[in-house]
Design a protein around this motif. Structure first.
Motif, PDB file in Angstrom:
ATOM      1  N   ARG A  27     -20.494 -48.402  -3.518  1.00  0.00           N
ATOM      2  CA  ARG A  27     -21.913 -48.134  -3.254  1.00  0.00           C
ATOM      3  C   ARG A  27     -22.733 -49.425  -3.322  1.00  0.00           C
ATOM      4  O   ARG A  27     -23.644 -49.641  -2.526  1.00  0.00           O
ATOM      5  N   LEU A  28     -22.419 -50.275  -4.274  1.00  0.00           N
ATOM      6  CA  LEU A  28     -23.155 -51.533  -4.414  1.00  0.00           C
ATOM      7  C   LEU A  28     -22.905 -52.472  -3.237  1.00  0.00           C
ATOM      8  O   LEU A  28     -23.783 -53.246  -2.845  1.00  0.00           O
ATOM      9  N   GLN A  29     -21.721 -52.419  -2.679  1.00  0.00           N
ATOM     10  CA  GLN A  29     -21.390 -53.290  -1.550  1.00  0.00           C
ATOM     11  C   GLN A  29     -22.037 -52.825  -0.255  1.00  0.00           C
ATOM     12  O   GLN A  29     -22.232 -53.616   0.667  1.00  0.00           O
ATOM     13  N   SER A  30     -22.387 -51.561  -0.179  1.00  0.00           N
ATOM     14  CA  SER A  30     -22.884 -50.975   1.053  1.00  0.00           C
ATOM     15  C   SER A  30     -24.279 -51.478   1.408  1.00  0.00           C
ATOM     16  O   SER A  30     -25.041 -51.937   0.560  1.00  0.00           O
TER      17      SER A  30
ATOM     18  N   VAL B 129     -25.387 -62.853   5.426  1.00  0.00           N
ATOM     19  CA  VAL B 129     -25.994 -64.074   4.884  1.00  0.00           C
ATOM     20  C   VAL B 129     -27.406 -64.259   5.425  1.00  0.00           C
ATOM     21  O   VAL B 129     -28.336 -64.603   4.683  1.00  0.00           O
ATOM     22  N   ARG B 130     -27.584 -64.012   6.719  1.00  0.00           N
ATOM     23  CA  ARG B 130     -28.890 -64.214   7.345  1.00  0.00           C
ATOM     24  C   ARG B 130     -29.925 -63.213   6.843  1.00  0.00           C
ATOM     25  O   ARG B 130     -31.079 -63.572   6.584  1.00  0.00           O
ATOM     26  N   GLU B 131     -29.533 -61.954   6.695  1.00  0.00           N
ATOM     27  CA  GLU B 131     -30.486 -60.909   6.335  1.00  0.00           C
ATOM     28  C   GLU B 131     -30.673 -60.746   4.830  1.00  0.00           C
ATOM     29  O   GLU B 131     -31.759 -60.358   4.381  1.00  0.00           O
ATOM     30  N   GLU B 132     -29.627 -61.031   4.042  1.00  0.00           N
ATOM     31  CA  GLU B 132     -29.696 -60.731   2.613  1.00  0.00           C
ATOM     32  C   GLU B 132     -29.417 -61.924   1.713  1.00  0.00           C
ATOM     33  O   GLU B 132     -29.603 -61.831   0.496  1.00  0.00           O
ATOM     34  N   GLY B 133     -28.961 -63.025   2.295  1.00  0.00           N
ATOM     35  CA  GLY B 133     -28.672 -64.202   1.491  1.00  0.00           C
ATOM     36  C   GLY B 133     -27.235 -64.217   0.989  1.00  0.00           C
ATOM     37  O   GLY B 133     -26.512 -63.224   1.066  1.00  0.00           O
ATOM     38  N   TYR B 134     -26.841 -65.373   0.463  1.00  0.00           N
ATOM     39  CA  TYR B 134     -25.458 -65.541   0.008  1.00  0.00           C
ATOM     40  C   TYR B 134     -25.123 -64.647  -1.186  1.00  0.00           C
ATOM     41  O   TYR B 134     -23.963 -64.260  -1.376  1.00  0.00           O
ATOM     42  N   ARG B 135     -26.120 -64.317  -1.991  1.00  0.00           N
ATOM     43  CA  ARG B 135     -25.854 -63.492  -3.166  1.00  0.00           C
ATOM     44  C   ARG B 135     -25.324 -62.111  -2.787  1.00  0.00           C
ATOM     45  O   ARG B 135     -24.596 -61.486  -3.564  1.00  0.00           O
ATOM     46  N   ALA B 136     -25.693 -61.650  -1.594  1.00  0.00           N
ATOM     47  CA  ALA B 136     -25.236 -60.326  -1.162  1.00  0.00           C
ATOM     48  C   ALA B 136     -23.720 -60.277  -0.999  1.00  0.00           C
ATOM     49  O   ALA B 136     -23.113 -59.206  -1.094  1.00  0.00           O
ATOM     50  N   LEU B 137     -23.101 -61.429  -0.752  1.00  0.00           N
ATOM     51  CA  LEU B 137     -21.648 -61.471  -0.595  1.00  0.00           C
ATOM     52  C   LEU B 137     -20.923 -61.222  -1.910  1.00  0.00           C
ATOM     53  O   LEU B 137     -19.707 -61.011  -1.921  1.00  0.00           O
ATOM     54  N   TYR B 138     -21.673 -61.275  -3.007  1.00  0.00           N
ATOM     55  CA  TYR B 138     -21.064 -61.048  -4.320  1.00  0.00           C
ATOM     56  C   TYR B 138     -21.639 -59.814  -5.005  1.00  0.00           C
ATOM     57  O   TYR B 138     -21.468 -59.638  -6.210  1.00  0.00           O
ATOM     58  N   ARG B 139     -22.304 -58.962  -4.209  1.00  0.00           N
ATOM     59  CA  ARG B 139     -22.855 -57.739  -4.781  1.00  0.00           C
ATOM     60  C   ARG B 139     -21.714 -56.814  -5.212  1.00  0.00           C
ATOM     61  O   ARG B 139     -20.799 -56.539  -4.446  1.00  0.00           O
ATOM     62  N   GLY B 140     -21.787 -56.349  -6.438  1.00  0.00           N
ATOM     63  CA  GLY B 140     -20.747 -55.465  -6.965  1.00  0.00           C
ATOM     64  C   GLY B 140     -19.590 -56.203  -7.607  1.00  0.00           C
ATOM     65  O   GLY B 140     -18.618 -55.573  -8.040  1.00  0.00           O
ATOM     66  N   LEU B 141     -19.684 -57.543  -7.701  1.00  0.00           N
ATOM     67  CA  LEU B 141     -18.570 -58.317  -8.257  1.00  0.00           C
ATOM     68  C   LEU B 141     -18.298 -57.950  -9.708  1.00  0.00           C
ATOM     69  O   LEU B 141     -17.137 -57.812 -10.116  1.00  0.00           O
ATOM     70  N   THR B 142     -19.369 -57.784 -10.486  1.00  0.00           N
ATOM     71  CA  THR B 142     -19.181 -57.442 -11.903  1.00  0.00           C
ATOM     72  C   THR B 142     -18.423 -56.132 -12.055  1.00  0.00           C
ATOM     73  O   THR B 142     -17.452 -56.037 -12.816  1.00  0.00           O
ATOM     74  N   THR B 143     -18.863 -55.122 -11.303  1.00  0.00           N
ATOM     75  CA  THR B 143     -18.184 -53.825 -11.355  1.00  0.00           C
ATOM     76  C   THR B 143     -16.749 -53.947 -10.872  1.00  0.00           C
ATOM     77  O   THR B 143     -15.834 -53.326 -11.425  1.00  0.00           O
ATOM     78  N   HIS B 144     -16.557 -54.742  -9.836  1.00  0.00           N
ATOM     79  CA  HIS B 144     -15.217 -54.932  -9.286  1.00  0.00           C
ATOM     80  C   HIS B 144     -14.291 -55.566 -10.319  1.00  0.00           C
ATOM     81  O   HIS B 144     -13.140 -55.141 -10.476  1.00  0.00           O
ATOM     82  N   LEU B 145     -14.799 -56.566 -11.034  1.00  0.00           N
ATOM     83  CA  LEU B 145     -13.984 -57.218 -12.057  1.00  0.00           C
ATOM     84  C   LEU B 145     -13.687 -56.264 -13.210  1.00  0.00           C
ATOM     85  O   LEU B 145     -12.559 -56.204 -13.709  1.00  0.00           O
TER      86      LEU B 145
END
Length: 311
Positions: free
Chosen positions: A33-36, A272-288
């Motif tokens: 859900r966080l990645q979506s 990257v263009r619409e949400e920035g580079y941070r969006a590529l790591y959305r949900g990383l904490t939950t994933h880990l």
């Protein structure tokens, strides 16, 4: 490798993947859900503008705990296990195919390169990942679609069969392979994981051998051996996931229903263009948080089953 050894690795891999999938399913749903890109993942915070005093809404993605709270409040606890059916259907054959392919490739490559060298582990992990991804991608697409199917309490939920029908009607057979390019990119994570894991595992075996030089039977394993394997798996997976995580976000976006995302690099550029580079790591904490125990459980179960079946 004999036929019996292949079957042992198939069975052990399936057992390991199944146990890990069941225990960590709620975290998998939150991560997806966080990645979506779905607007249901966002919350609005009302703030006062310092220019004209008007109230404006600032939209920001929720954290894992807030996302979990929203799912429980709006959809109920059952939604935390959305996609578990396809996950269980897919995880056993996927892990079984992976471990069998990995063991087979490793045995053959040991005759080409230095036995148990980094090249052997990298090529074995890469070929195993490619084989498993190609064979099981349709199952993971259905799982992702079901996990993204947010419905309020009491609303009829989409079934796996209905999801299959909708995918076929909208995109045909090609639709079941959406996101596969991102999965292929994710092979790098698998390679990094197994290279680190095998090196740590070898160090642990060497350390035990040096400590037990006087023991007659060094093949007997105790609880400390499996704890060591769990720690090795957790450490290697953390490193690999942190490096290769963006492919997870891209894959989820590609698998969204009616998605504007069409290809790996187009999705990467758009996010990257619409949400920035941070969006590529959305949900990383939950994933880990999910992957560390899941990988540790899976690898330990795999090693335990292989050990028990081989006597």
């Amino acid at each position: 490798m004999s036929q019996r050894d292949t079957l042992v690795h198939l069975f052990a891999g399936g057992c390991g993947g199944t146990v890990g999938a069941i225990l960590t399913c709620p975290l998998e749903v939150v991560k997806t859900r966080l990645q979506s890109s779905s607007v249901t993942l966002y919350i609005s915070e009302v703030q006062l503008s310092t220019v004209n005093g008007a109230s404006v809404a600032r939209v920001s993605p929720p954290g894992p705990l807030h996302c979990l709270k929203l799912i429980l409040e709006k959809e109920g606890p059952r939604s935390l296990f959305r996609g578990l059916g396809p996950n269980l259907v897919g995880v056993a054959p996927s892990r079984a195919i992976y471990f069998a392919a990995y063991s087979t490739a490793k045995e053959k490559l040991n005759n080409v390169f230095d036995p148990d060298s980094t090249q052997v582990h990298m090529l074995s992990a890469g070929s195993a990942g490619f084989t498993a991804i190609t064979a099981t991608n349709p199952i993971w697409l259905i799982k992702t679609r079901l996990q993204l199917d947010a419905r309020n309490r009491g609303e009829r939920r989409m079934s796996a069969f209905e999801c299959v029908r909708r995918v076929y009607q909208s995109d045909g057979l090609r639709g079941f392979y959406r996101g596969m390019s991102a999965s292929y990119a994710g092979i790098s994570e698998t390679v990094i994981h197994f290279v680190i894991y095998e090196n740590i595992k070898r160090k642990l075996i060497e350390s035990k051998a040096n400590a037990n030089m006087d023991d007659e039977d060094e093949s007997v394993k105790d609880a400390s051996d499996f704890v060591g394997m769990m720690l090795a798996a957790a450490t290697s997976k953390t490193c690999a996931t942190s490096i290769a995580y963006p492919h997870e976000v891209i894959r989820t976006r590609l698998r969204e229903e009616g998605s504007k995302y069409r290809s790996f690099f187009q999705t990467l550029n758009m996010v990257v263009r619409e949400e920035g580079y941070r969006a590529l790591y959305r949900g990383l904490t939950t994933h880990l948080v999910r992957q560390i125990p899941n990988t540790a459980i899976m690898m330990c179960t795999y090693e335990l089953v292989v050990y028990l079946l081989n006597g």
